[in-house]
Design an enzyme around this catalytic site. Structure first.
Site, PDB file in Angstrom:
ATOM      1  N   PRO A 100       0.855  -1.021   0.433  1.00  0.00           N
ATOM      2  CA  PRO A 100       0.018  -0.213   0.433  1.00  0.00           C
ATOM      3  C   PRO A 100       0.146   1.337  -0.033  1.00  0.00           C
ATOM      4  O   PRO A 100       1.858   1.940   0.853  1.00  0.00           O
ATOM      5  CB  PRO A 100      -0.712  -0.074   1.405  1.00  0.00           C
ATOM      6  CG  PRO A 100      -0.575  -1.454   1.964  1.00  0.00           C
ATOM      7  CD  PRO A 100       0.745  -1.755   0.752  1.00  0.00           C
ATOM      8  N   GLU A 101       0.417   2.414  -1.242  1.00  0.00           N
ATOM      9  CA  GLU A 101       1.523   3.611  -0.947  1.00  0.00           C
ATOM     10  C   GLU A 101       0.165   4.177  -1.244  1.00  0.00           C
ATOM     11  O   GLU A 101      -1.061   4.164  -0.483  1.00  0.00           O
ATOM     12  CB  GLU A 101       2.366   4.094  -2.298  1.00  0.00           C
ATOM     13  CG  GLU A 101       4.140   2.700  -2.413  1.00  0.00           C
ATOM     14  CD  GLU A 101       4.181   2.473  -3.655  1.00  0.00           C
ATOM     15  OE1 GLU A 101       4.396   4.227  -4.025  1.00  0.00           O
ATOM     16  OE2 GLU A 101       5.084   2.072  -3.584  1.00  0.00           O
TER      17      GLU A 101
END
Length: 286
Positions: free
Chosen positions: A2-3
């Site tokens: 997850p960015e």
DNA sequence: AAGAGGCCCTGATAGC
DNA sequence: TGCTATCAGGGCCTCT
């Protein structure tokens, strides 16, 4: 992993189901996340109402009355949403075998609106952190983060003032005190689109480079959010849906493939920068 | 003091 | 088939 775009997608899903809900109960199956989950942690949240849910950088922030809960998904953290099927009574023991379901479900949050929020994290790099503050702006930890890449504060003037020669551009973009929310994948992609070599030193960047970088950081992130984030390994939004952005990747994971620029005859190279996989085209990224 | 690298963790995959 | 080695990486921590 997850960015910013993935975290934004998660936050938007949460807004629809958890906002204004009260936490009825919490079951912890595994306390060993990056930071230990304590019994106190649970006691402080039970019967609290979620007033607001927001995102800063890669953190999801749950707002309560005079306290805040920060969630970082680490590498493989996921929030899953279940609807509680019946009025089964959950015993309030701290450890409770719910006899479910998937591996790596670590924490269950039971909400008073019938939903159950499940924190699932294979590698357990994610964490929850608790702050007793009246305002979000009082959390000093958040102040250390650089501006949001999609915000107005992240502009040419800011960029130029920040750099002092020092390191290579890839490490700079990964530095969360410079700009917060970019991770390895998006940095690789941005550098490719902006035609900047990841090893280029910050002191060697010209105005055109800087403009291209800023423009494309915003572009790539926005495009990813529109496409529901990227699905690398197994990122899913809380409804269990995958994102689609990975199909637009142009360099990440494409070692030895021909450069996707039609006019370019280069081949994608893979190197390590600060022990992170770095993909770039030596021909068109200069 | 800035910057580089190690570490935490598990699952997938490569190689023998 | 079954074993071991390697890789993935965000952020904190230590070392130079």
């Amino acid at each position: 992993m997850p960015e910013l775009p993935e975290v934004e997608i998660v936050k938007r899903s949460l807004l629809r189901i958890a906002n204004k809900a009260k936490i009825k109960d919490i079951k912890v199956l595994n306390t060993n996340l990056r930071y230990k989950i304590s019994r106190k942690f649970c006691n402080q949240l039970i019967n609290e109402k979620i007033i607001k849910i927001s995102r800063r950088s890669k953190y999801i922030i749950f707002h309560f009355k005079e306290k805040f809960l920060l969630l970082h998904l680490g590498m493989t953290g996921k929030l899953l949403i279940l609807r509680q099927k019946d009025n089964e009574i959950f015993k309030s023991s701290f450890y409770y075998d719910l006899n479910i379901l998937t591996k790596h479900n670590h924490i269950y949050f039971f909400l008073n609106n019938g939903f159950v929020l499940i924190y699932n994290d294979v590698r357990r790099f994610g964490y929850f952190k608790y702050y007793f503050k009246k305002k979000l702006s009082e959390i000093s930890f958040l102040k250390k983060l650089g501006p949001e890449p999609l915000g107005k504060k992240f502009n040419h003037k800011y960029f130029k003032n920040f750099i002092k020669g020092k390191k290579n551009i890839k490490s700079l973009l990964m530095d969360q005190t410079f700009v917060s929310g970019l991770g390895n994948i998006y940095v690789n992609e941005v550098l490719f689109v902006a035609k900047v070599n990841p090893l280029k030193l910050c002191c060697d960047l010209n105005d055109k480079n800087i403009n291209q970088l800023i423009k494309n950081i915003k572009l790539v992130l926005k495009k990813s959010i529109i496409n529901g984030g990227s699905t690398i390994k197994d990122f899913k939004n809380p409804s269990g849906k995958s994102g689609n952005f990975q199909q637009f990747f142009r360099v990440y994971g494409k070692k030895n493939r021909k450069c996707s620029r039609i006019s370019c005859k280069g081949k994608i190279n893979k190197i390590l920068i600060k022990n992170r996989a770095t993909f770039y085209c030596p021909e068109c990224q200069t």
